[in-house]
Design an enzyme around this catalytic site. Sequence first.
Site, PDB file in Angstrom:
ATOM      1  N   HIS A 159       3.690 -21.576 -33.503  1.00  0.00           N
ATOM      2  CA  HIS A 159       3.450 -20.757 -34.696  1.00  0.00           C
ATOM      3  C   HIS A 159       3.149 -21.670 -35.881  1.00  0.00           C
ATOM      4  O   HIS A 159       3.639 -22.802 -35.932  1.00  0.00           O
ATOM      5  CB  HIS A 159       4.708 -19.959 -35.069  1.00  0.00           C
ATOM      6  CG  HIS A 159       5.001 -18.797 -34.181  1.00  0.00           C
ATOM      7  ND1 HIS A 159       6.235 -18.604 -33.590  1.00  0.00           N
ATOM      8  CD2 HIS A 159       4.245 -17.737 -33.798  1.00  0.00           C
ATOM      9  CE1 HIS A 159       6.220 -17.488 -32.875  1.00  0.00           C
ATOM     10  NE2 HIS A 159       5.025 -16.937 -32.977  1.00  0.00           N
ATOM     11  N   CYS A 246      12.680 -17.897 -38.310  1.00  0.00           N
ATOM     12  CA  CYS A 246      12.477 -16.898 -37.236  1.00  0.00           C
ATOM     13  C   CYS A 246      13.593 -15.872 -37.152  1.00  0.00           C
ATOM     14  O   CYS A 246      13.385 -14.772 -36.633  1.00  0.00           O
ATOM     15  CB  CYS A 246      12.423 -17.584 -35.879  1.00  0.00           C
ATOM     16  SG  CYS A 246      11.567 -19.123 -35.842  1.00  0.00           S
TER      17      CYS A 246
HETATM   18  C1  CIR Z   1       9.080 -16.889 -28.421  1.00  0.00           C
HETATM   19  O1  CIR Z   1       8.486 -17.688 -27.698  1.00  0.00           O
HETATM   20  O2  CIR Z   1       8.565 -15.839 -28.813  1.00  0.00           O
HETATM   21  C2  CIR Z   1      10.487 -17.238 -28.837  1.00  0.00           C
HETATM   22  N1  CIR Z   1      11.131 -17.953 -27.774  1.00  0.00           N
HETATM   23  C3  CIR Z   1      10.485 -18.099 -30.074  1.00  0.00           C
HETATM   24  C4  CIR Z   1       9.976 -17.396 -31.281  1.00  0.00           C
HETATM   25  C5  CIR Z   1      10.120 -18.223 -32.489  1.00  0.00           C
HETATM   26  N2  CIR Z   1       9.718 -17.512 -33.645  1.00  0.00           N
HETATM   27  C6  CIR Z   1       9.196 -18.055 -34.709  1.00  0.00           C
HETATM   28  O3  CIR Z   1       8.943 -19.260 -34.734  1.00  0.00           O
HETATM   29  N3  CIR Z   1       8.906 -17.266 -35.721  1.00  0.00           N
END
Ligand code: CIR
Length: 251
Positions: A159, A246
């Site tokens: 991201h 997140c």
């Molecule tokens: C994913 O791969 O969707 C989750 N394991 C991690 C999401 C992390 N979110 C973010 O950086 N906003």
Amino acid sequence: MRALVRAIPDAFARATVKVLPAEPIDVPRARVQHAAYVAALRSIGVEVRELPPLHVMADSPFVEDTAVVAGGLALIDRMGNGSRRGEEASVRQALGEWLPVAAMEAPATLEGGDCMRLGRVIYAGLSERSNAAGIARLREVMAPRGLEVVTVELGDVLHLKCVCSPLDETTMLLAEGTLDPAIFGGARILAVPAREGYASNALAIGRTVLLPAGFPETRRLVAGAGFDVVPLDTTEIRKADGALTCLSILF
Ligand code: CIR
């Protein structure tokens, strides 16, 4: 300021990861870290709303990805990670109590981790998770609210906010050796040394910055820029490819 959060689910050890962690995720420890995060938010005056836990949705604590709140609107995302679709239903319901909500239809995909607001600009990462149609939808709903959307092409980064985050309307952290600082116009950029790149994701609320613990150079950098730093353990969150922004939606 309010924050939506969601507890660590029973399935957290099966979170989506780009590279499996060397050691498995310690779920009880992740819960302790999440509780400390919530306590830190409360201690700086944030009103925290806890969404119902989703014990079978392994990535559900990463609520940031489910919606983009800006300009007095909540855009509910269609996440690029298909295994996460469904998480957004309760987010829509919760945010809808406070804000007008807008939807996103297939084939558009967008995840909040790809969206970084700095003043009147939202930088949106074109990534494996967020596509051109998703960014176009973001632009469509935010332009009438006076917010410009600028697309940022990402390389091998999950991201956008894995490598940068805003500290205030004009100041941001950016991990060295990742994106061209010129992308961010006249922003004041605090360059996070590459060896501490993970700490480029920090959560700023007013002059307080929640920062992952264990990154002394970044801590000095942020404190030196006049912010109060609150270090938080994030080892288990990180193993799930997550970071501090997140874990909440601020609104
Ligand atoms: C994913 O791969 O969707 C989750 N394991 C991690 C999401 C992390 N979110 C973010 O950086 N906003």
